[in-house]
Design an enzyme around this catalytic site. Structure first.
Site, mmCIF file in Angstrom:
data_model
loop_
_atom_site.group_PDB
_atom_site.id
_atom_site.type_symbol
_atom_site.label_atom_id
_atom_site.label_comp_id
_atom_site.label_asym_id
_atom_site.label_seq_id
_atom_site.Cartn_x
_atom_site.Cartn_y
_atom_site.Cartn_z
ATOM 1 C CE LYS A 67 -14.993 60.899 28.302
ATOM 2 N NZ LYS A 67 -13.603 61.207 27.954
ATOM 3 C CD GLN A 112 -10.580 60.276 29.829
ATOM 4 O OE1 GLN A 112 -11.407 59.964 28.967
ATOM 5 N NE2 GLN A 112 -10.653 61.416 30.485
ATOM 6 C CG ASP A 153 -11.142 62.688 22.221
ATOM 7 O OD1 ASP A 153 -12.093 63.260 22.776
ATOM 8 O OD2 ASP A 153 -10.480 61.786 22.744
HETATM 9 N N1 GUN Z 1 -9.627 64.249 29.228
HETATM 10 C C1 GUN Z 1 -10.375 65.317 29.572
HETATM 11 N N2 GUN Z 1 -11.246 65.638 28.591
HETATM 12 C C2 GUN Z 1 -11.038 64.739 27.597
HETATM 13 C C3 GUN Z 1 -11.623 64.557 26.325
HETATM 14 O O1 GUN Z 1 -12.532 65.292 25.874
HETATM 15 N N3 GUN Z 1 -11.133 63.522 25.580
HETATM 16 C C4 GUN Z 1 -10.133 62.721 26.033
HETATM 17 N N4 GUN Z 1 -9.712 61.743 25.232
HETATM 18 N N5 GUN Z 1 -9.567 62.870 27.209
HETATM 19 C C5 GUN Z 1 -10.018 63.874 27.999
#
Ligand code: GUN
Length: 289
Positions: free
Chosen positions: A53, A97, A120
């Site tokens: 990311k 995360q 998110d």
């Molecule tokens: N863990 C797996 N997918 C995601 C996501 O889209 N956002 C976050 N914050 N954690 C994740």
């Protein structure tokens, strides 16, 4: 019939181009879009997702602030860090995360993030806006899937859709987004009866189980000409695999996403778009009207 591969990499690149242009515009207005990432613990998969990311952000000119914290980090420490980032005017997006180590509560953590920095789309405020059809910041995987439908001209109106997932990150938000486009949506999960029959009745099947050892979507479970969107990721013999038997499915479907190269790149691209949107909100440039 052989279906068409939905190429998530190509669509993600077109989203990234637009994001890059928006970043340049924001910079001209004195805004340096910035995403703060928080990773707690030492899960290698989560660490590699966060690194990816950050790399994506750098590619389009978004600044990142990296917070990597020990496995035993406490809820109080995490809350203080989120408060600090909420109040930091140079930070536009905050991503914690998931999943979190077991001493930390996912709901209270995501709820603490300021809704205008919630890239998110998981805070109750943004979840409520999404359910009302008024969201600005939407969860990345579902909005990435909607972009794929758009790009390939797949009309959802009146279509029967089966979503095999009920999570807050995928199944529930996708339900609302597809309903908004006039689809008839059925949400399935581990207790659903007659899953195969439901899938056979669907024009579009979205599968997000992520446990290939327990579940595989096979060609005999879909109708001729169906659209299959595969969100699942598992390791099979050390290789990344989706929920679907892609080679079998593509012979019967009209469109299908591969894994890798389908939904995954879209999820990453939509995070970039959400970060730019959050930076625009900070300037009063984005509204849901
Ligand atoms: N863990 C797996 N997918 C995601 C996501 O889209 N956002 C976050 N914050 N954690 C994740």
């Amino acid at each position: 019939m052989t279906g068409q591969k939905i190429d998530g990499i190509t669509v993600a690149n077109s989203v990234k181009e637009l994001v890059r242009a928006s970043v340049s515009e924001l910079k001209k207005d004195g805004v340096e879009p910035c995403l703060a990432t928080i990773l707690i613990g030492d899960d290698p998969a989560s660490a590699s997702y966060v690194t990816s990311k950050q790399k994506d952000c750098a590619e389009v000119g978004i600044i990142t602030k990296d917070h990597r914290l020990p496995q035993e980090f406490s809820q109080m420490e995490l809350d203080s860090l989120i408060d600090l980032l909420n109040n930091d005017k140079t930070v536009h997006g905050i991503l914690v995360q998931l999943p979190l180590p077991k001493q930390l509560d996912e709901f209270s953590t995501t709820t603490r993030i300021s809704p205008i920095k919630d890239v998110d789309g998981l805070t109750p405020y943004n979840v409520g806006l999404l359910a009302s059809g008024r969201a600005i910041l939407k969860p990345c995987t579902p909005s990435g899937i909607m972009e794929l439908f758009d790009y390939y001209g797949i009309d959802l109106s009146g279509k029967n859709v089966v979503i095999i997932n009920r999570s807050n990150l995928v199944g529930k938000p996708l339900y609302h987004l597809m309903l908004e486009k006039n689809a008839t949506v059925t949400t399935c999960h581990s207790k659903t009866k007659n899953l195969k029959d439901l899938c056979l009745g669907a024009d579009i099947v979205v599968t997000a189980v992520g446990n290939r050892a327990k579940f595989t979507l096979t060609a005999d479970m879909i109708r001729e000409g169906a659209v299959v969107i595969d969100v699942g990721t598992s390791r099979v013999n050390g290789k990344l695999a989706g929920d679907a038997d892609y080679d079998g499915i593509i012979k019967k479907a009209s469109y299908a996403t591969p894994v890798p190269g389908g939904v995954g790149p879209m999820t990453r691209a939509m995070l970039l778009r959400n970060t730019v949107t959050a930076a625009s909100i900070s300037k009063g440039f984005a509204t849901n009207r």
